[in-house]
Write an enzyme that holds these catalytic residues in place. Structure first.
Site, short mmCIF file in Angstrom:
data_model
loop_
_atom_site.label_atom_id
_atom_site.label_comp_id
_atom_site.label_asym_id
_atom_site.label_seq_id
_atom_site.Cartn_x
_atom_site.Cartn_y
_atom_site.Cartn_z
N ASP A 284 -12.16 3.48 2.97
CA ASP A 284 -11.84 2.34 2.93
C ASP A 284 -12.58 1.57 1.68
O ASP A 284 -13.94 1.23 2.12
CB ASP A 284 -11.88 1.48 4.02
CG ASP A 284 -11.39 -0.12 3.93
OD1 ASP A 284 -10.34 -0.23 3.32
OD2 ASP A 284 -12.15 -0.76 4.42
N GLU B 243 -7.47 4.27 0.11
CA GLU B 243 -6.80 3.24 0.40
C GLU B 243 -6.34 2.88 -1.15
O GLU B 243 -7.22 2.78 -2.07
CB GLU B 243 -7.30 1.82 1.09
CG GLU B 243 -6.39 0.75 1.22
CD GLU B 243 -7.06 -0.43 1.75
OE1 GLU B 243 -7.38 -1.38 0.96
OE2 GLU B 243 -7.43 -0.42 2.84
N ASP C 44 -14.40 -2.00 8.46
CA ASP C 44 -14.15 -1.01 7.23
C ASP C 44 -14.25 0.37 7.56
O ASP C 44 -13.50 1.31 7.29
CB ASP C 44 -15.46 -1.29 6.14
CG ASP C 44 -15.46 -2.76 5.79
OD1 ASP C 44 -14.62 -3.09 5.00
OD2 ASP C 44 -16.20 -3.43 6.41
#
Length: 195
Positions: free
Chosen positions: A7, A68, A141
């Site tokens: 992330d 991501e 996160d």
């Protein structure tokens, strides 16, 4: 299959790794974050993120990396930092020859919770449940990185196997056509034909 999720972020880059396969229980391998100081120069922050990701790749030894996919937000400065951190993750994985998949936030949310509009609390709760953890991974996160890894095991892994099966079928078809072509060529060149 062991997947490391990333992330991306400049201040906190979430990292998480899971092991499993579609239709089977998943297990947690590792979870954490790489942090850099907001007062540091951009180059120094990116070097710090790279070093952290490289260390994770050494320790976790994933089969694939899920990052991501950065999407446009209102804050261009935040998007730029996120994109730069995502680029570092892709670079580190590619340097090792690892397959990299980019998953959108809504794709991950839908895979984990069944809703593409789930919030961070819902994602964290489902990650906790799916991995049978005693508490939700923090910060968010880290939970998001695990969600990316889970999404890839469930979706990316299956898509990869499907692509491999299609490639094998196409290879067999091409081999069959080549063999048929050789047979036809043998007939047209007069082999075995009485004069």
């Amino acid at each position: 299959m062991r997947v490391m999720g990333v992330d991306p972020g400049l201040t906190r880059c979430g990292l998480g790794a899971v092991e499993g396969r579609p239709g089977a229980p998943l297990s947690l391998v590792a979870v954490g974050v790489v942090r850099t100081g907001a007062d540091e120069e951009l180059g120094t922050r990116l070097v710090g993120i790279e070093a952290g990701i490289e260390q994770w790749l050494d320790d976790v030894r994933p089969d694939a990396v899920a990052v991501e996919r950065v999407f446009s937000q209102h804050n261009v400065r935040t998007v730029m930092g996120t994109a730069q951190a995502a680029g570092i993750a892709v670079l580190c994985a590619a340097r090792r020859g690892l397959p990299v998949a980019l998953h959108t936030p809504s794709e991950v949310k839908a895979a984990i919770t069944g809703s593409g509009t789930a919030d961070k609390k819902q994602i964290g709760a489902m990650v906790t449940r799916l991995l049978r953890l005693s508490e939700m991974p923090k910060p968010a996160d880290a939970a998001d990185a695990l969600a990316l890894a889970i999404c890839h095991v469930w979706r990316g892994g299956a898509q990869h196997k499907l692509a491999e099966a299609v490639a094998r079928a196409q290879s067999r078809t091409a081999q069959s056509r080549t063999a048929q072509s050789r047979t036809v060529q043998g007939r047209t060149t007069g082999k075995g034909v009485a004069l």
